[in-house]
Design a protein around this motif. Structure first.
Motif, PDB file in Angstrom:
ATOM      1  N   GLN A 104     -88.921 -33.239  16.026  1.00 40.84           N
ATOM      2  CA  GLN A 104     -89.387 -34.507  15.494  1.00 40.84           C
ATOM      3  C   GLN A 104     -90.880 -34.599  15.734  1.00 40.84           C
ATOM      4  O   GLN A 104     -91.384 -34.249  16.795  1.00 40.84           O
ATOM      5  CB  GLN A 104     -88.672 -35.690  16.156  1.00 40.84           C
ATOM      6  N   ILE A 105     -91.591 -35.089  14.730  1.00 43.29           N
ATOM      7  CA  ILE A 105     -93.029 -35.308  14.831  1.00 43.29           C
ATOM      8  C   ILE A 105     -93.281 -36.783  14.589  1.00 43.29           C
ATOM      9  O   ILE A 105     -92.854 -37.340  13.575  1.00 43.29           O
ATOM     10  CB  ILE A 105     -93.814 -34.479  13.800  1.00 43.29           C
ATOM     11  N   THR A 106     -93.999 -37.401  15.505  1.00 42.74           N
ATOM     12  CA  THR A 106     -94.306 -38.814  15.402  1.00 42.74           C
ATOM     13  C   THR A 106     -95.811 -38.966  15.386  1.00 42.74           C
ATOM     14  O   THR A 106     -96.509 -38.421  16.261  1.00 42.74           O
ATOM     15  CB  THR A 106     -93.728 -39.607  16.582  1.00 42.74           C
ATOM     16  N   ALA A 107     -96.340 -39.654  14.415  1.00 47.17           N
ATOM     17  CA  ALA A 107     -97.788 -39.844  14.334  1.00 47.17           C
ATOM     18  C   ALA A 107     -98.072 -41.174  13.674  1.00 47.17           C
ATOM     19  O   ALA A 107     -97.382 -41.583  12.731  1.00 47.17           O
ATOM     20  CB  ALA A 107     -98.435 -38.731  13.535  1.00 47.17           C
ATOM     21  N   THR A 108     -99.070 -41.888  14.194  1.00 43.55           N
ATOM     22  CA  THR A 108     -99.515 -43.148  13.602  1.00 43.55           C
ATOM     23  C   THR A 108    -101.032 -43.122  13.543  1.00 43.55           C
ATOM     24  O   THR A 108    -101.683 -42.239  14.113  1.00 43.55           O
ATOM     25  CB  THR A 108     -99.061 -44.354  14.424  1.00 43.55           C
ATOM     26  N   GLU A 109    -101.632 -44.094  12.841  1.00 43.27           N
ATOM     27  CA  GLU A 109    -103.081 -44.137  12.717  1.00 43.27           C
ATOM     28  C   GLU A 109    -103.736 -44.538  14.032  1.00 43.27           C
ATOM     29  O   GLU A 109    -104.898 -44.205  14.260  1.00 43.27           O
ATOM     30  CB  GLU A 109    -103.480 -45.131  11.616  1.00 43.27           C
ATOM     31  N   THR A 110    -102.981 -45.274  14.901  1.00 41.62           N
ATOM     32  CA  THR A 110    -103.600 -45.765  16.139  1.00 41.62           C
ATOM     33  C   THR A 110    -103.210 -44.942  17.346  1.00 41.62           C
ATOM     34  O   THR A 110    -103.979 -44.827  18.300  1.00 41.62           O
ATOM     35  CB  THR A 110    -103.201 -47.223  16.366  1.00 41.62           C
ATOM     36  N   GLU A 111    -102.018 -44.373  17.316  1.00 41.00           N
ATOM     37  CA  GLU A 111    -101.547 -43.630  18.481  1.00 41.00           C
ATOM     38  C   GLU A 111    -101.625 -42.133  18.236  1.00 41.00           C
ATOM     39  O   GLU A 111    -101.711 -41.683  17.099  1.00 41.00           O
ATOM     40  CB  GLU A 111    -100.099 -44.031  18.811  1.00 41.00           C
ATOM     41  N   SER A 112    -101.523 -41.430  19.351  1.00 43.82           N
ATOM     42  CA  SER A 112    -101.543 -39.959  19.265  1.00 43.82           C
ATOM     43  C   SER A 112    -100.242 -39.472  18.667  1.00 43.82           C
ATOM     44  O   SER A 112     -99.180 -40.083  18.825  1.00 43.82           O
ATOM     45  CB  SER A 112    -101.736 -39.357  20.664  1.00 43.82           C
ATOM     46  N   ASP A 113    -100.371 -38.309  17.985  1.00 40.95           N
ATOM     47  CA  ASP A 113     -99.159 -37.722  17.436  1.00 40.95           C
ATOM     48  C   ASP A 113     -98.375 -37.080  18.576  1.00 40.95           C
ATOM     49  O   ASP A 113     -98.941 -36.624  19.567  1.00 40.95           O
ATOM     50  CB  ASP A 113     -99.506 -36.715  16.342  1.00 40.95           C
ATOM     51  N   GLU A 114     -97.057 -37.050  18.418  1.00 41.75           N
ATOM     52  CA  GLU A 114     -96.192 -36.478  19.466  1.00 41.75           C
ATOM     53  C   GLU A 114     -95.159 -35.595  18.797  1.00 41.75           C
ATOM     54  O   GLU A 114     -94.538 -35.974  17.813  1.00 41.75           O
ATOM     55  CB  GLU A 114     -95.517 -37.578  20.258  1.00 41.75           C
ATOM     56  N   ILE A 115     -94.965 -34.412  19.362  1.00 42.04           N
ATOM     57  CA  ILE A 115     -93.989 -33.460  18.827  1.00 42.04           C
ATOM     58  C   ILE A 115     -92.930 -33.256  19.903  1.00 42.04           C
ATOM     59  O   ILE A 115     -93.257 -32.928  21.059  1.00 42.04           O
ATOM     60  CB  ILE A 115     -94.650 -32.133  18.464  1.00 42.04           C
ATOM     61  N   GLU A 164    -105.482 -36.130   8.952  1.00 39.87           N
ATOM     62  CA  GLU A 164    -104.543 -37.211   9.253  1.00 39.87           C
ATOM     63  C   GLU A 164    -103.152 -36.601   9.373  1.00 39.87           C
ATOM     64  O   GLU A 164    -102.650 -36.002   8.429  1.00 39.87           O
ATOM     65  CB  GLU A 164    -104.568 -38.270   8.144  1.00 39.87           C
ATOM     66  N   MET A 165    -102.521 -36.740  10.607  1.00 36.87           N
ATOM     67  CA  MET A 165    -101.212 -36.126  10.829  1.00 36.87           C
ATOM     68  C   MET A 165    -100.112 -36.940  10.159  1.00 36.87           C
ATOM     69  O   MET A 165    -100.289 -38.118   9.818  1.00 36.87           O
ATOM     70  CB  MET A 165    -100.941 -36.015  12.324  1.00 36.87           C
TER      71      MET A 165
END
Length: 623
Positions: A78-89, A142-143
């Motif tokens: 799972q990859i999680t990314a937002t414009e304000t927070e860091s991406d997380e894999i 942009e992730m």
């Protein structure tokens, strides 16, 4: 079981993992209790079940409870990314100590465990930034956000491009997620400028390299051969005939070089050789004579010269044509050359010799190293012997003979002109002695030559000044003593003072065309006198005029006489031409033609001094 999983698995997992990119690793059973937990940043932190982990554990428990054989894959991410927070894999693995679960599961047991691995924040973005670090001024990334997904789902990569005002936007689809990359157009300007500079520098280097190679090829293939050809031509012009050599290469310069060499050889052949006979010509002989006299300084060095003139050669040209005359000249040149070669072989030594044709029927032979003049006389005798029975050419024998003059000297006592003149004088002495003979030059011949030149000069001068005069010797009727006519005799007053009479100066004049001028002057004066005698005293007699036998070979003589007779209105039967006996013996066709023409004019012919030669009365029948 928990201890076994921790002991066996964790050690291998840590060794095979890149701890620099992993934040933590946790192993949970199906009751969401941690079996093992490692945090690479905070060793005192507690394990926590993330949302995706909770979702997977519930999914497994529901499948076990329902027994519906639902597939469960071993790997998830799972990859999680937002414009304000860091991406997380997050990476997940379902593991059983008793089953091989690298493939989808259909039979489940409650001993399954879930391995939860979280990568460090912004791992993927940092990875991208490392790859594009040199282009960060122009690129921004942009992730994407990607839900929990089995690894076997769509993992294709698709790139879409959208052009903006000042940038390009690239949308990259990876595993059904999206990465947006913005690339400024300024990047291309800089890159294109660098590319232009590189291309320009490359083109300049290539141009310089091509120029160098082309210059080298042009120099080697064109400039240097042409320069060498020009130097060779200049060398030939300066007299170095060896400065040009044939070229074997198959190119235009070699063809030009060889053509020019052939042209020079042809020019040299024409400049140095007689075109008809192939012997040396007058110019080449004169150079050779000068060179030999310049190098012949010691008194022991000797030079011999043979001056050969063909007697009656004009007779061959006039009666048999110039082609026959040319054949006589060519055959004589060949026989002369062979005769001298035989002499060399007989003496078993090679002496320097130059055989040349001066022009017309005149030949010369220059010999070096003969011990005395007697050797030259022996060679001359051998050459004269070629004409003992006339001269044969192409199966026909012609009444041609040779008169040879010999000059011999030690060292360079005499210069070229004087040396050649000595041989020429000796040749004329041989002619005067009876032809087909030779004569060696001595000082007495020099005196004779000087006298001949003096006589020739005085006679020419007398003709120009009209100082010659005629005397008239009368002949009478014996019974009545009546004057029946006069014989015209020529006198030269200046020569009379030296005791030189017509018998001498006429014979000298006959050796050149001067005699024709004398004959016409005498005929003109005699016809004028005859006209005066007829008009003033009623003279009815004849005039006997001596003419040279050369006039019988002169094509224009009869026409000149006819013109003078018309001028003075002279009755032709009043004129008698006295001619020497010798030319009548030759039975020459031209002689017969001119005698016939004179007869047609009405002029009488008398043989002067008949009986001196070997003619008989029967010869008169021919005329």
């Amino acid at each position: 079981i928990d201890i076994r999983v921790s002991a066996q698995f964790l050690d291998r997992l840590i060794k095979s993992s890149d701890s620099k990119s992993i934040q933590d690793i946790a192993i949970f059973n199906l009751r969401e209790k941690p079996i093992t937990y490692i945090n690479f940043e905070d060793p005192f932190a507690d394990a926590s079940v993330t949302g995706p982990t909770h979702f997977l554990i519930n999914k497994i428990n529901n499948a076990i409870a329902s027994k519906n054989r639902q597939r469960i894959f071993a790997h998830y991410y799972q990859i999680t990314a937002t414009e304000t927070e860091s991406d997380e894999i997050q990476l997940f693995r379902i593991f059983s100590p008793y089953l091989l679960v690298s493939q989808p599961l259909y039979n489940y047991t409650n001993d399954l465990v879930v391995i939860q691995t979280r990568l460090k924040p912004n791992y993927l973005k940092n990875l991208f930034n490392q790859e594009i670090s040199q282009y960060q001024e122009y690129l921004s990334v942009e992730m994407f956000t990607h839900p929990l997904t089995e690894k076997t789902l769509n993992n294709s990569i698709v790139v879409e491009q959208i052009e903006g005002v000042d940038s390009y936007r690239f949308t990259v689809k990876v595993f059904d997620g999206i990465v947006n990359i913005n690339l400024k157009k300024a990047f291309f300007n800089s890159s294109l400028m660098n590319l232009k500079i590189k291309i320009g520098l490359g083109a300049l280097a290539l141009s310089l390299f091509c120029y160098f190679i082309l210059h080298l090829l042009i120099y080697r293939q064109i400039i240097r051969p042409i320069t060498e050809l020009a130097e060779g031509v200049n060398g030939v012009q300066k007299g170095n005939s060896d400065s040009l050599i044939p070229l074997n290469t198959n190119d235009e310069v070699a063809e030009l070089n060889n053509s020019y060499l052939a042209l020079i050889e042809r020019i040299q052949q024409l400049a140095n050789n007689d075109e008809l006979t192939g012997l040396a010509n007058r110019a080449y002989f004169n150079r050779e004579l000068d060179n030999k006299l310049d190098s012949c300084t010691a008194e022991t060095n000797t030079l011999g010269l043979l001056f050969i003139d063909l007697d009656n050669f004009k007779y061959v040209n006039d009666n048999f044509g110039h082609e026959a005359g040319d054949r006589v000249l060519v055959n004589f040149a060949n026989r002369l050359t062979n005769s001298l070669r035989k002499i060399d072989r007989a003496k078993k030594q090679q002496q320097y010799q130059c055989i040349a044709r001066l022009g017309g029927d005149e030949f010369v032979v220059l010999l070096e190293g003969l011990p005395n003049a007697e050797e030259l006389e022996a060679i001359a005798q051998r050459i004269v012997g070629l004409f003992d029975l006339g001269f044969e050419a192409d199966g026909k024998t012609y009444d041609v003979h040779a008169s040879i003059g010999i000059a011999f000297q030690f060292g360079n006592k005499h210069k070229a002109d004087a040396f050649l003149q000595q041989a020429d004088s000796a040749m004329y002495a041989a002619k005067k002695a009876g032809k087909n003979s030779y004569c060696t030059y001595d000082d007495s011949l020099d005196n004779q030559l000087k006298e001949q030149k003096y006589i020739d000069s005085e006679v020419s001068k007398a003709l120009r000044q009209n100082s010659l005069y005629l005397v008239y010797l009368p002949y009478f009727e014996t019974e009545t003593l009546e004057v029946k006519g006069f014989e015209v005799l020529l006198r030269a007053p200046e020569l009379e003072k030296k005791g030189i009479g017509p018998d001498k100066f006429i014979s000298i004049a006959e050796q050149s065309d001067l005699i024709t001028k004398i004959d016409l002057w005498v005929i003109n004066e005699a016809l004028n006198k005859l006209a005066n005698l007829q008009s003033m005293q009623g003279f009815d007699g004849t005039l006997a005029i001596n003419i040279s036998s050369r006039e019988l070979f002169n094509d224009g003589f009869v026409a000149e006489v006819s013109s003078l007779m018309e001028q003075y209105e002279t009755p032709p039967y009043k004129i008698i031409f006295e001619i020497a006996e010798a030319p009548l013996l030759a039975k020459d066709k031209k002689v017969l033609v001119n005698l016939t023409r004179l007869k047609a004019l009405g002029i009488k012919i008398a043989i002067d001094n008949f009986g001196i030669n070997y003619s008989a009365f029967s010869h008169l029948n021919h005329y």
